[in-house]
Design a protein around this motif. Structure first.
Motif, PDB file in Angstrom:
ATOM      1  N   ASP A 576      20.194  40.705  17.951  1.00 57.47           N
ATOM      2  CA  ASP A 576      20.210  41.167  19.338  1.00 57.47           C
ATOM      3  C   ASP A 576      19.854  42.654  19.323  1.00 57.47           C
ATOM      4  O   ASP A 576      20.717  43.527  19.293  1.00 57.47           O
ATOM      5  CB  ASP A 576      21.596  40.949  19.944  1.00 57.47           C
ATOM      6  N   VAL A 577      18.549  42.932  19.340  1.00 51.79           N
ATOM      7  CA  VAL A 577      18.082  44.316  19.220  1.00 51.79           C
ATOM      8  C   VAL A 577      18.544  45.177  20.393  1.00 51.79           C
ATOM      9  O   VAL A 577      19.006  46.305  20.188  1.00 51.79           O
ATOM     10  CB  VAL A 577      16.548  44.359  19.058  1.00 51.79           C
ATOM     11  N   PRO A 578      18.428  44.725  21.648  1.00 52.72           N
ATOM     12  CA  PRO A 578      18.904  45.584  22.749  1.00 52.72           C
ATOM     13  C   PRO A 578      20.367  45.976  22.604  1.00 52.72           C
ATOM     14  O   PRO A 578      20.736  47.121  22.883  1.00 52.72           O
ATOM     15  CB  PRO A 578      18.652  44.722  23.989  1.00 52.72           C
ATOM     16  N   ALA A 579      21.222  45.040  22.177  1.00 51.78           N
ATOM     17  CA  ALA A 579      22.639  45.373  22.006  1.00 51.78           C
ATOM     18  C   ALA A 579      22.821  46.383  20.881  1.00 51.78           C
ATOM     19  O   ALA A 579      23.649  47.304  20.983  1.00 51.78           O
ATOM     20  CB  ALA A 579      23.443  44.107  21.722  1.00 51.78           C
ATOM     21  N   LEU A 580      22.072  46.230  19.807  1.00 47.73           N
ATOM     22  CA  LEU A 580      22.151  47.177  18.696  1.00 47.73           C
ATOM     23  C   LEU A 580      21.732  48.567  19.158  1.00 47.73           C
ATOM     24  O   LEU A 580      22.380  49.570  18.814  1.00 47.73           O
ATOM     25  CB  LEU A 580      21.242  46.691  17.559  1.00 47.73           C
ATOM     26  N   ALA A 581      20.675  48.640  19.945  1.00 48.59           N
ATOM     27  CA  ALA A 581      20.208  49.940  20.437  1.00 48.59           C
ATOM     28  C   ALA A 581      21.225  50.567  21.381  1.00 48.59           C
ATOM     29  O   ALA A 581      21.449  51.782  21.345  1.00 48.59           O
ATOM     30  CB  ALA A 581      18.853  49.779  21.128  1.00 48.59           C
ATOM     31  N   ARG A 582      21.827  49.754  22.246  1.00 48.91           N
ATOM     32  CA  ARG A 582      22.842  50.299  23.157  1.00 48.91           C
ATOM     33  C   ARG A 582      24.019  50.885  22.387  1.00 48.91           C
ATOM     34  O   ARG A 582      24.534  51.958  22.732  1.00 48.91           O
ATOM     35  CB  ARG A 582      23.329  49.200  24.118  1.00 48.91           C
ATOM     36  N   ALA A 583      24.451  50.201  21.353  1.00 42.16           N
ATOM     37  CA  ALA A 583      25.565  50.701  20.543  1.00 42.16           C
ATOM     38  C   ALA A 583      25.183  51.997  19.844  1.00 42.16           C
ATOM     39  O   ALA A 583      25.993  52.929  19.749  1.00 42.16           O
ATOM     40  CB  ALA A 583      25.981  49.647  19.520  1.00 42.16           C
ATOM     41  N   ALA A 584      23.947  52.068  19.359  1.00 44.42           N
ATOM     42  CA  ALA A 584      23.500  53.297  18.687  1.00 44.42           C
ATOM     43  C   ALA A 584      23.431  54.457  19.670  1.00 44.42           C
ATOM     44  O   ALA A 584      23.808  55.589  19.334  1.00 44.42           O
ATOM     45  CB  ALA A 584      22.141  53.067  18.030  1.00 44.42           C
ATOM     46  N   ARG A 585      22.952  54.203  20.879  1.00 46.23           N
ATOM     47  CA  ARG A 585      22.878  55.274  21.881  1.00 46.23           C
ATOM     48  C   ARG A 585      24.268  55.756  22.291  1.00 46.23           C
ATOM     49  O   ARG A 585      24.448  56.927  22.619  1.00 46.23           O
ATOM     50  CB  ARG A 585      22.116  54.783  23.114  1.00 46.23           C
ATOM     51  N   ALA A 586      25.219  54.857  22.281  1.00 44.71           N
ATOM     52  CA  ALA A 586      26.592  55.233  22.614  1.00 44.71           C
ATOM     53  C   ALA A 586      27.285  55.925  21.441  1.00 44.71           C
ATOM     54  O   ALA A 586      28.449  56.306  21.562  1.00 44.71           O
ATOM     55  CB  ALA A 586      27.383  54.006  23.036  1.00 44.71           C
ATOM     56  N   ARG A 587      26.554  56.045  20.337  1.00 45.99           N
ATOM     57  CA  ARG A 587      27.043  56.722  19.124  1.00 45.99           C
ATOM     58  C   ARG A 587      28.315  56.057  18.590  1.00 45.99           C
ATOM     59  O   ARG A 587      29.212  56.717  18.068  1.00 45.99           O
ATOM     60  CB  ARG A 587      27.256  58.218  19.376  1.00 45.99           C
TER      61      ARG A 587
END
Length: 658
Positions: A576-587
């Protein structure tokens, strides 16, 4: 009875534009002359609106074909100053008595240089043009002296430059006839569609700030004057009826005044009634007040598209002092960036490289700190613009500059504390940062690579740039990108073909895959390799989709979403790439994700084929693919060893949605 005076007003859009640029400045002048009780019947006014790619030769031919006028006014900015000087010289050859008027930011209060350099120019306008242009035409008709016209410079009998007293600014802006409502600017093309790339409007004039690099219409440090709500609403309705998709405001600080909220209310109500405009772009207020936040929420709730700007320019304290921005609330940007992200809104930031007090190290440090919160950063080189503090105090800062070849901007080569070598190194970075990050060629790569590998955004950009430039000897696409990066300092247009290559070709996906194999994969922990590879694949899949074009896929389907045409493509990813990116952006702390098929529909706004050569990142943002969960799993793609999906190589035209 034939008019006593023929008047031509010439405007030219900026470099690479997908469609005609709306000639708002010329429209104001034409509208005010036509509405004047005396001049309306005595002057025949026309507008020639040229696209940015036309040469002086092509423009001169069109001016001659239209008939050389008695008075010709040029709306001059840095990108067209040289071209217009050449066209003016041609006009004088055919009609030596023609009166040539230059106006606009680039020439205002610069008559000593303009009248010396360009002998074909007779008059330079030094402020707002509407009242002054009317008075110039009166003087020409009456054969009276220019000395009685306020707000201009001209040559005296002995050849010296004469400058008259300033013309007062127009306090009641509604006195100026609307180019949109009067028809001075035609809205429809020959097919009945909206004529321009975007609809330009002003809701106010003036800027209360005095930034050292800026000369906003000569109105810096000025009281803001506003058009009435009634007039603005009527203009919005006219644009909606014409089918304008995007309104771009020419304001310096929209969102600062309470009436700005009223404008947005009217915009949304008109959109709901007519179906458009669907997007609003502007230079947002530097200090984000409660009014701004209310506007943002209102637009989000109504589904009105926009890009929200953090016009920071620098994060370095020394540079902030020198640029007259140390005490501005915009410097408290972290909370605002987090708030915009939490609201689910698109946000980007602006930085300027070359501000005095900044070094390459402090700039990149600020860039990367900003990128942790806002990955889309528009980073530009400092230009010395006329009438700015930096231009007036160039000796103090030790600026070494050169003027452009196709334009008349002053490009900074070196300054006190920054050598030529350092500047050229940073110019290279700016090119790659604009190409890959500002224009959204890659997006989710930045936060995920930072979270997993500890690579800052600038480090990722420079790693890919190093790889591409090393491949230039035996890869045609790498040669194109490398040549563009090398020439970008001298040729700002170099970004456009590079951007089109990155957006629309499979060769670019191959280059990214080669970079993965050579630089990224070996540095990635084994448990993360497949996930990071899928992040790259997702970014490449969701590049704006030219339609039709080499990336148009056979399984793409065209349908209507909220009244707009969109392409939809089914894809399956291993994570789930979008979820992974959201988590990374939220640090948040990231653990290697569990593998498993993740089915999505990628939805692309239709129409990017008209913008693929444009460098307008605000428009591009609306065409990035968005992931939506499908109601049933799509067919799984065939196994592939590249970052991109295997069926990208198919080129059959997509069919309509059945």
């Amino acid at each position: 009875m034939l008019p006593a005076l023929t008047v031509l007003i010439v405007q030219q859009g900026v470099w690479h534009m997908a469609k005609e640029s709306m000639p708002l400045a010329a429209g104001y002048l034409a509208a005010v002359v036509r509405a004047h009780p005396e001049l309306g019947s005595r002057c025949a006014v026309r507008i020639l609106n040229f696209p940015g790619h036309l040469s002086p030769l092509e423009m001169a031919i069109k001016v001659l074909q239209a008939g050389v006028p008695d008075v010709i006014g040029f709306s001059v900015l840095g990108w067209n100053a040289n071209q217009f000087a050449a066209v003016a010289a041609t006009v004088k050859q055919v009609n030596p008595s023609a009166v040539v008027v230059f106006g606009g930011n680039h020439v205002a209060k610069q008559a000593a240089r303009v009248l010396t350099r360009d002998p074909a120019v007779d008059i330079v306008v030094n402020g707002e043009g509407e009242v002054t242009f009317v008075n110039i035409l009166k003087a020409v008709l009456d054969g009276g002296p220019y000395a009685r016209v306020r707000g201009i410079s001209f040559r005296g009998p002995d050849g010296s430059v004469v400058t008259t007293a300033d013309e007062a600014r127009v306090d009641d802006l509604d006195r100026i006839p609307s180019p949109i409502l009067t028809g001075a600017v035609p809205l429809l093309d020959e097919r009945g569609g909206f004529r321009y790339d975007v609809a330009l409007m002003e809701t106010n004039r003036g800027c209360p700030y005095h930034c050292a690099f800026c000369y906003w219409g000569g109105a810096v440090g000025q009281k803001v004057r506003s058009f009435s709500r009634v007039r603005l609403r009527a203009e919005l309705e006219a644009l909606a009826r014409a089918g304008a998709d995007t309104v771009v405001l020419c304001d310096a600080n929209f969102g600062m005044l309470r009436q700005d909220a009223e404008f947005v209310d009217d915009l949304i109500e008109i959109r709901d009634r007519y179906g458009c405009p669907r997007a609003l772009e502007t230079s947002w207020a530097k200090n984000k007040s409660a009014v701004f936040r209310g506007i943002v929420r209102r637009m989000r709730e109504a589904g009105m598209r926009s890009s929200f700007t953090l016009a920071l320019q620098t994060l370095d304290d020394t540079a902030l002092d020198l640029v007259n921005r140390r005490n501005m609330k915009i410097n408290q940007w972290r909370d605002l960036a987090e708030w915009l992200t939490a609201e689910g809104l698109d946000c980007y930031a602006e930085l300027i490289w070359g501000i005095p007090g900044e070094t390459p190290e402090t700039f990149l440090r600020g860039y990367d700190e900003l990128a942790k919160h806002v990955s889309r950063i528009a980073a530009y080189p400092l230009l010395l613009l006329p009438n700015t503090d930096f231009s007036d105090r160039r000796a103090v800062h030790g600026f070494v500059t050169v003027r452009g070849r196709q334009d008349d901007f002053e490009y900074v080569l070196a300054a006190r504390g920054v050598s030529l070598a350092q500047n050229l190194r940073m110019q290279r970075f700016l090119f790659w940062a604009r190409l890959l990050a500002e224009n959204l060629v890659l997006r989710d790569t930045w936060p995920v690579f930072d979270a997993v590998l500890g690579w800052s955004q600038s480090a990722v950009i420079l790693s890919l740039a190093d790889f591409v430039e090393a491949e230039a000897a035996h890869h045609a696409g790498a040669r194109l990108l490398s040549a563009a990066a090398t020439s970008s300092t001298a040729d700002p247009d170099s970004l456009a073909p590079a951007l089109a290559y990155c957006f629309s070709t499979e060769e670019f996906a191959d280059l990214v895959d080669g970079w993965w194999r050579a630089a990224v994969g070996p540095a990635t922990p084994r448990e993360w390799r497949e996930a990071l590879r899928e992040v790259l694949r997702y970014d490449l899949d969701t590049r704006p989709l030219p339609d039709p074009g080499p990336r148009a896929l056979p399984d793409a389907r065209l349908s209507s979403v909220d009244g707009e045409a969109h392409w939809t493509v089914a894809r399956t990813y291993a994570f789930d790439v979008p979820a992974l990116a959201r988590a990374a952006r939220a640090r948040r702390h990231l653990d290697p994700p569990a593998a498993g098929p993740h089915h999505v529909h990628l939805r692309f706004k239709h129409g990017f084929a008209d913008l693929v050569h444009s460098t307008n990142h605000e428009e591009t943002a609306h065409y990035i693919g968005r992931a939506e969960l499908p109601t049933c799993p799509p067919r799984s793609p065939e196994p592939d060893d590249r970052c991109g999906p295997v069926d990208r190589t198919r080129t059959a035209a997509p069919g309509p949605d059945g």
